[in-house]
Write a protein that holds these residues in place. Structure first.
Motif, mmCIF file in Angstrom:
data_model
loop_
_atom_site.group_PDB
_atom_site.id
_atom_site.type_symbol
_atom_site.label_atom_id
_atom_site.label_comp_id
_atom_site.label_asym_id
_atom_site.label_seq_id
_atom_site.Cartn_x
_atom_site.Cartn_y
_atom_site.Cartn_z
ATOM 1 N N PRO A 59 0.901 -1.298 0.057
ATOM 2 C CA PRO A 59 -0.116 -0.034 -0.079
ATOM 3 C C PRO A 59 0.898 1.404 -0.075
ATOM 4 C CG PRO A 59 -1.053 -1.487 1.708
ATOM 5 C CD PRO A 59 0.581 -2.117 1.166
ATOM 6 N N GLY A 60 0.672 2.193 -0.801
ATOM 7 C CA GLY A 60 1.476 3.200 -1.030
ATOM 8 C C GLY A 60 2.752 3.155 -1.825
ATOM 9 N N GLU A 61 3.102 1.893 -2.359
ATOM 10 C CA GLU A 61 4.552 1.580 -3.069
ATOM 11 C C GLU A 61 3.961 0.875 -3.987
ATOM 12 O OE1 GLU A 61 8.146 1.172 -1.006
ATOM 13 O OE2 GLU A 61 6.823 0.833 0.641
ATOM 14 N N PRO A 62 3.012 1.160 -5.212
ATOM 15 C CA PRO A 62 2.628 0.065 -6.018
ATOM 16 C C PRO A 62 3.585 -0.300 -6.981
ATOM 17 C CG PRO A 62 1.783 2.316 -6.572
ATOM 18 C CD PRO A 62 2.470 2.403 -5.215
ATOM 19 N N ARG A 63 4.727 0.295 -7.353
ATOM 20 C CA ARG A 63 5.557 0.056 -8.162
ATOM 21 C C ARG A 63 6.840 -0.748 -7.508
ATOM 22 N NH1 ARG A 63 2.681 -0.027 -12.329
ATOM 23 N NH2 ARG A 63 1.625 1.836 -12.892
ATOM 24 N N ASP B 93 12.057 1.284 -7.263
ATOM 25 C CA ASP B 93 10.635 1.394 -7.863
ATOM 26 C C ASP B 93 10.824 1.039 -9.258
ATOM 27 O OD1 ASP B 93 9.513 2.639 -5.713
ATOM 28 O OD2 ASP B 93 10.108 4.676 -6.174
ATOM 29 N N GLY B 94 9.796 0.047 -9.633
ATOM 30 C CA GLY B 94 9.821 -0.208 -11.162
ATOM 31 C C GLY B 94 9.067 0.944 -11.878
ATOM 32 N N VAL B 95 8.658 0.573 -13.089
ATOM 33 C CA VAL B 95 7.903 1.390 -14.147
ATOM 34 C C VAL B 95 6.628 0.741 -14.609
ATOM 35 C CG1 VAL B 95 10.027 2.952 -14.837
ATOM 36 C CG2 VAL B 95 9.412 0.883 -16.044
ATOM 37 N N PRO B 96 5.763 1.643 -14.913
ATOM 38 C CA PRO B 96 4.703 0.969 -15.393
ATOM 39 C C PRO B 96 4.959 0.339 -16.876
ATOM 40 C CG PRO B 96 4.290 3.352 -15.008
ATOM 41 C CD PRO B 96 5.571 3.034 -14.721
ATOM 42 N N CYS B 97 4.358 -1.044 -17.059
ATOM 43 C CA CYS B 97 4.711 -1.592 -18.116
ATOM 44 C C CYS B 97 4.116 -1.031 -19.382
ATOM 45 C CB CYS B 97 3.871 -2.814 -18.058
ATOM 46 S SG CYS B 97 4.306 -4.245 -16.862
#
Length: 84
Positions: A55-59, A71-75
């Motif tokens: 929660p609060g860290e979706p990536r 932190d990753g990036v959106p596909c």
């Protein structure tokens, strides 16, 4: 680093101009297919990292067996490092 670094250059030569109106566009990469067809919660993580959202860290991406996270990036996002 000098002996253990591989640099790869790739190129897209753009549309085939001999085909004229059927050659496509040489505009910016829009990633519209990805935006329209990939779940927005999808996260692209570096090789060997696993997506482990909180929660609060979706990536959030975690290196297995460690506490190291990034932190990753959106596909499909154009990160400047190639297509997803």
């Amino acid at each position: 680093v000098e002996d253990e670094t591989l640099v790869v250059f790739t190129s897209d030569n753009g549309p085939w101009t001999a085909e004229r109106s059927c050659s496509g566009s040489k505009g910016e990469f829009a990633a519209s297919w990805l935006r329209e067809n990939v779940d927005p919660s999808c996260t692209a993580c570096p090789s060997e990292y696993s997506p482990e959202p909180l929660p609060g860290e979706p990536r959030r991406c975690v290196y297995p067996g460690t506490d190291y996270e990034i932190d990753g990036v959106p596909c499909g996002e154009d990160s400047g490092l190639g297509s997803a």
